[in-house]
Design a protein around this motif. Structure first.
Motif, PDB file in Angstrom:
ATOM      1  N   MET A  97       8.807  -5.700  -0.060  1.00 18.76           N
ATOM      2  CA  MET A  97       9.779  -4.628   0.127  1.00 18.76           C
ATOM      3  C   MET A  97      10.613  -4.418  -1.127  1.00 18.76           C
ATOM      4  N   LEU A  98      11.009  -3.184  -1.383  1.00 20.23           N
ATOM      5  CA  LEU A  98      11.956  -2.892  -2.449  1.00 20.23           C
ATOM      6  C   LEU A  98      12.913  -1.811  -1.981  1.00 20.23           C
ATOM      7  N   TRP A  99      14.076  -1.807  -2.590  1.00 16.45           N
ATOM      8  CA  TRP A  99      15.057  -0.759  -2.350  1.00 16.45           C
ATOM      9  C   TRP A  99      14.918   0.276  -3.461  1.00 16.45           C
ATOM     10  N   VAL A 100      14.843   1.542  -3.091  1.00 10.79           N
ATOM     11  CA  VAL A 100      14.689   2.636  -4.054  1.00 10.79           C
ATOM     12  C   VAL A 100      15.796   3.650  -3.835  1.00 10.79           C
ATOM     13  N   GLU A 101      16.389   4.078  -4.943  1.00 15.16           N
ATOM     14  CA  GLU A 101      17.411   5.116  -4.900  1.00 15.16           C
ATOM     15  C   GLU A 101      16.820   6.358  -5.558  1.00 15.16           C
ATOM     16  N   ALA A 102      16.901   7.520  -4.905  1.00 13.02           N
ATOM     17  CA  ALA A 102      16.208   8.718  -5.398  1.00 13.02           C
ATOM     18  C   ALA A 102      17.140   9.914  -5.437  1.00 13.02           C
ATOM     19  N   THR A 103      16.939  10.727  -6.465  1.00 14.23           N
ATOM     20  CA  THR A 103      17.535  12.065  -6.526  1.00 14.23           C
ATOM     21  C   THR A 103      16.395  13.059  -6.391  1.00 14.23           C
ATOM     22  N   VAL A 104      16.493  13.959  -5.403  1.00 13.54           N
ATOM     23  CA  VAL A 104      15.341  14.780  -5.007  1.00 13.54           C
ATOM     24  C   VAL A 104      15.727  16.266  -4.978  1.00 13.54           C
ATOM     25  N   TRP A 105      14.894  17.083  -5.646  1.00 17.30           N
ATOM     26  CA  TRP A 105      14.976  18.539  -5.521  1.00 17.30           C
ATOM     27  C   TRP A 105      13.804  18.979  -4.648  1.00 17.30           C
ATOM     28  N   PHE A 113      16.223   4.265   0.070  1.00 24.75           N
ATOM     29  CA  PHE A 113      15.062   3.976   0.924  1.00 24.75           C
ATOM     30  C   PHE A 113      14.767   2.489   0.896  1.00 24.75           C
ATOM     31  N   ARG A 114      14.099   2.028   1.958  1.00 23.08           N
ATOM     32  CA  ARG A 114      13.392   0.744   1.889  1.00 23.08           C
ATOM     33  C   ARG A 114      11.909   1.061   1.943  1.00 23.08           C
ATOM     34  N   LEU A 115      11.220   0.841   0.836  1.00 24.94           N
ATOM     35  CA  LEU A 115       9.789   1.138   0.737  1.00 24.94           C
ATOM     36  C   LEU A 115       9.009  -0.136   0.450  1.00 24.94           C
ATOM     37  N   LYS A 116       7.685   0.001   0.475  1.00 26.86           N
ATOM     38  CA  LYS A 116       6.816  -1.152   0.220  1.00 26.86           C
ATOM     39  C   LYS A 116       6.000  -0.912  -1.040  1.00 26.86           C
ATOM     40  N   ARG A 117       5.848  -1.964  -1.822  1.00 33.38           N
ATOM     41  CA  ARG A 117       4.925  -1.918  -2.947  1.00 33.38           C
ATOM     42  C   ARG A 117       3.486  -2.033  -2.420  1.00 33.38           C
ATOM     43  N   LEU A 118       2.537  -1.895  -3.343  1.00 29.61           N
ATOM     44  CA  LEU A 118       1.131  -2.014  -2.932  1.00 29.61           C
ATOM     45  C   LEU A 118       0.822  -3.369  -2.322  1.00 29.61           C
ATOM     46  N   ASP A 119       1.515  -4.434  -2.806  1.00 27.01           N
ATOM     47  CA  ASP A 119       1.230  -5.774  -2.282  1.00 27.01           C
ATOM     48  C   ASP A 119       1.990  -6.062  -0.985  1.00 27.01           C
ATOM     49  N   PHE A 124       6.683   3.241   3.942  1.00 28.62           N
ATOM     50  CA  PHE A 124       8.031   3.131   4.496  1.00 28.62           C
ATOM     51  C   PHE A 124       8.139   1.890   5.378  1.00 28.62           C
ATOM     52  N   VAL A 125       9.183   1.082   5.153  1.00 26.11           N
ATOM     53  CA  VAL A 125       9.441  -0.089   5.990  1.00 26.11           C
ATOM     54  C   VAL A 125       9.746   0.364   7.411  1.00 26.11           C
ATOM     55  N   ASP A 126      10.552   1.425   7.528  1.00 25.91           N
ATOM     56  CA  ASP A 126      10.892   1.985   8.830  1.00 25.91           C
ATOM     57  C   ASP A 126      10.280   3.380   8.918  1.00 25.91           C
ATOM     58  N   PRO A 127       9.211   3.570   9.712  1.00 22.41           N
ATOM     59  CA  PRO A 127       8.567   4.886   9.789  1.00 22.41           C
ATOM     60  C   PRO A 127       9.533   6.012  10.159  1.00 22.41           C
ATOM     61  N   ASP A 142      -3.232  10.186 -10.926  1.00 23.97           N
ATOM     62  CA  ASP A 142      -2.019  10.682 -10.285  1.00 23.97           C
ATOM     63  C   ASP A 142      -2.202  10.914  -8.788  1.00 23.97           C
ATOM     64  N   ASP A 143      -3.351  11.505  -8.410  1.00 26.61           N
ATOM     65  CA  ASP A 143      -3.505  11.855  -6.994  1.00 26.61           C
ATOM     66  C   ASP A 143      -3.673  10.638  -6.090  1.00 26.61           C
ATOM     67  N   ASN A 144      -3.832   9.434  -6.687  1.00 27.01           N
ATOM     68  CA  ASN A 144      -3.906   8.213  -5.887  1.00 27.01           C
ATOM     69  C   ASN A 144      -2.560   7.473  -5.813  1.00 27.01           C
ATOM     70  N   VAL A 145      -1.577   7.983  -6.544  1.00 26.35           N
ATOM     71  CA  VAL A 145      -0.233   7.382  -6.520  1.00 26.35           C
ATOM     72  C   VAL A 145       0.586   8.126  -5.460  1.00 26.35           C
ATOM     73  N   ARG A 146       0.793   7.472  -4.293  1.00 24.74           N
ATOM     74  CA  ARG A 146       1.453   8.173  -3.189  1.00 24.74           C
ATOM     75  C   ARG A 146       2.561   7.278  -2.596  1.00 24.74           C
ATOM     76  N   PRO A 147       3.701   7.271  -3.256  1.00 24.40           N
ATOM     77  CA  PRO A 147       4.785   6.390  -2.801  1.00 24.40           C
ATOM     78  C   PRO A 147       5.453   6.842  -1.514  1.00 24.40           C
ATOM     79  N   PHE A 148       5.223   8.110  -1.100  1.00 21.47           N
ATOM     80  CA  PHE A 148       5.909   8.618   0.081  1.00 21.47           C
ATOM     81  C   PHE A 148       4.990   8.749   1.290  1.00 21.47           C
ATOM     82  N   ASP A 149       3.818   8.107   1.251  1.00 19.21           N
ATOM     83  CA  ASP A 149       2.979   8.046   2.439  1.00 19.21           C
ATOM     84  C   ASP A 149       3.685   7.231   3.526  1.00 19.21           C
ATOM     85  N   LEU A 150       3.318   7.488   4.762  1.00 22.20           N
ATOM     86  CA  LEU A 150       3.963   6.804   5.882  1.00 22.20           C
ATOM     87  C   LEU A 150       3.878   5.286   5.752  1.00 22.20           C
ATOM     88  N   GLU A 151       2.742   4.772   5.281  1.00 22.32           N
ATOM     89  CA  GLU A 151       2.539   3.324   5.204  1.00 22.32           C
ATOM     90  C   GLU A 151       3.439   2.646   4.181  1.00 22.32           C
TER      91      GLU A 151
END
Length: 514
Positions: free
Chosen positions: A104-112, A95-101, A71-74, A60-69
């Protein structure tokens, strides 16, 4: 009897475990973590790993989808953290985020979210991969723009059809009379002058035919074409101008491109329009620039792609939807007609391809041409036929129906010189009256005329004299209208487009007489 504390605790544990199982097996990404300059993951479910391309066994601690790298647009991450710091619940945040490879992908999020002591914010979020939905939206929007463009081109086509008819009639008259005069004994200066008139008239006719690209899918001179060769030839035409205006050209032409079945001259016109537009944009913005021309084979779509990119100011979003519109231009009055990109768009469509724009304001523009790979067997070219001999047909009676007096006179004289007997009518109504008084062996008939046009005349002729109806040659300044095209195809009659050469008309008349 009140529930014991032990039993209540057990029930609470079961609910937590059930909720955990639900999250684990949900078809949405679930993430709990703390975000600051970096991110610390507390929990991530399997679907989150799948969405971002993490191996299932990743801790789990290596799964970091919200790291700066990621994000397509910092800058989007900074804005996201600022929104979270307010403690708001974000719903369907895109969001426009990047996969590990790196894709680019588009992600829709609901956040608390809630702030944590010492800085940062703790978030609990559900994420959905909506890349496919966004792709469909873009395709639908692109299709809508294509429909709008097609409607605009159709309207322009109708206008040009009328203009072409008005231009082609005088051009046909000029060509016909010039051709007749050249057949007479002339002094050398007069002959040179007539040759210039013939050449320039044919040039004007070619310009009209190019404009008619808007109005219908016209037959063009096509062959198997090496697109790289067309690109090089086009750049060669601009080489001097680019050198003196400090335009650097970078060629990145793909090797072993398959050939395309195309009209090389029309493709060169498209490329010239795009290249000159790019040069003007760069010079206006910087006084110099770099033009990059790339070609490649898109094997998946079976197309050959040409990408023309510049480092000019780019094209604003509000203008991008208008650049292919007829008569739209951002240039000063008198410096642009607004037809260059419209012509390019129509030619590429005529070839079964697509022309689209890719640009971000301030960092240049790219125009991409995609043409289908393919070919067809080419008919063997025939040498031009000699002028026909009417010796055996002398005395045949021909009716010329033409509302342009000067053109009718030239055609009548040419047929008379061929020892045919010729009558003239100014429209279909007058022609029908002549048919009641005399028998004719062939008819030369304009298609568009006042009162009774060529189509109406022909249908009446079929009812009255079906044998003669098979010996009609139509001439027309424009066959862009669908009705005219269908009519000519259904009638099976010979027809010539104005402006025509007299030799072609004489051959057509002889063909229907024999």
């Amino acid at each position: 009897m009140p529930e014991s504390p032990h039993k209540a605790a057990a029930e609470g544990t079961r609910r937590v475990e059930a909720f955990a199982r639900l999250v684990e097996h949900a078809h949405e990404g679930a993430y709990i973590g703390v975000l600051d300059r970096t991110s610390t993951t507390i929990a991530a479910n399997p679907d989150l790993r799948r969405i971002f391309g993490y191996p299932p066994e990743t801790p789990d601690d290596n799964v970091r989808p919200f790291d700066l790298e990621r994000f397509v647009d910092p800058a989007a991450r900074t804005a996201f953290l600022e929104r979270l710091a307010t403690g708001d619940v974000l719903t369907d945040h895109l969001f426009r985020l990047k996969r590990l490879d790196g894709t680019m992908l588009w992600v829709e999020a609901t956040v608390w979210a809630e702030p944590v002591p010492g800085g940062g914010v703790r978030i609990e979020t559900l994420l959905r991969d909506v890349s496919q939905r966004k792709k469909v939206e873009y395709e639908a929007r692109d299709f809508h723009h294509q429909l709008l463009q097609a409607e605009k081109l159709a309207a322009l086509g109708q206008t040009i059809s009328g203009v072409a008819h008005e231009l082609n009639n005088p051009l046909a008259t000029i060509l016909t009379w010039a051709e007749r005069l050249t057949a007479r004994p002339l002094d050398e200066p007069t002959k040179r002058g007539l040759d210039v008139i013939l050449g320039e008239s044919e040039r004007a006719a070619r310009i009209v035919r190019n404009l008619l690209t808007f109005a219908r899918k016209r037959q063009s001179t096509r062959a198997m074409v090496d697109l790289n060769a067309v690109v090089r030839q086009t750049l060669a035409l601009r080489a001097y101008e680019q050198r003196v205006t400090n335009i650097l050209v970078v060629e990145e032409l793909g090797a072993d491109l398959p050939q395309v079945f195309a009209d090389a001259h029309q493709l060169q016109q498209v490329l010239l329009n795009l290249i000159i537009n790019a040069e003007q944009a760069m010079l206006a913005a910087h006084g110099r620039g770099t033009l990059t021309v790339r070609t490649r084979h898109d094997e998946e779509r079976e197309t050959v792609v040409v990408d023309i990119s510049d480092d000019g100011p780019g094209i604003p979003a509000e203008v991008q939807t208008k650049v292919f519109d007829p008569f739209f231009t951002t240039k000063e009055v008198g410096k642009g007609t607004g037809l260059g990109l419209t012509v390019a768009y129509a030619i590429v469509e005529e070839h079964g391809g697509r022309l689209r724009i890719s640009t971000t304001g301030g960092v240049g523009a790219s125009f991409l041409i995609a043409l289908p790979v393919g070919g067809a067997a080419l008919a063997a070219s025939r040498p031009p036929a000699a002028a026909p001999d009417f010796e055996d047909l002398a005395g045949a009676v021909v009716l010329v129906i033409e509302d342009e007096p000067a053109l009718a006179a030239a055609v009548t004289e040419a047929l008379t010189d061929a020892r045919l007997v010729v009558d003239r009518a100014g429209d279909g109504a007058e022609a029908l009256q002549l048919l009641q008084r005399r028998a004719y062996d062939a008819i030369v008939c304009d298609l568009k005329m006042p009162r009774v046009d060529g189509m109406t005349f022909y249908r009446t002729l079929v009812a009255r004299a079906p044998a003669l109806a098979r010996r009609v040659v139509f001439v027309t300044g424009d066959v862009a209208g669908t009705e005219a095209e269908v009519f000519l195809e259904e009638s099976g009659c010979r027809w010539l487009a104005k402006p025509f050469r007299l030799g072609d008309l004489l051959r057509a008349v002889r063909d229907v007489l024999t």
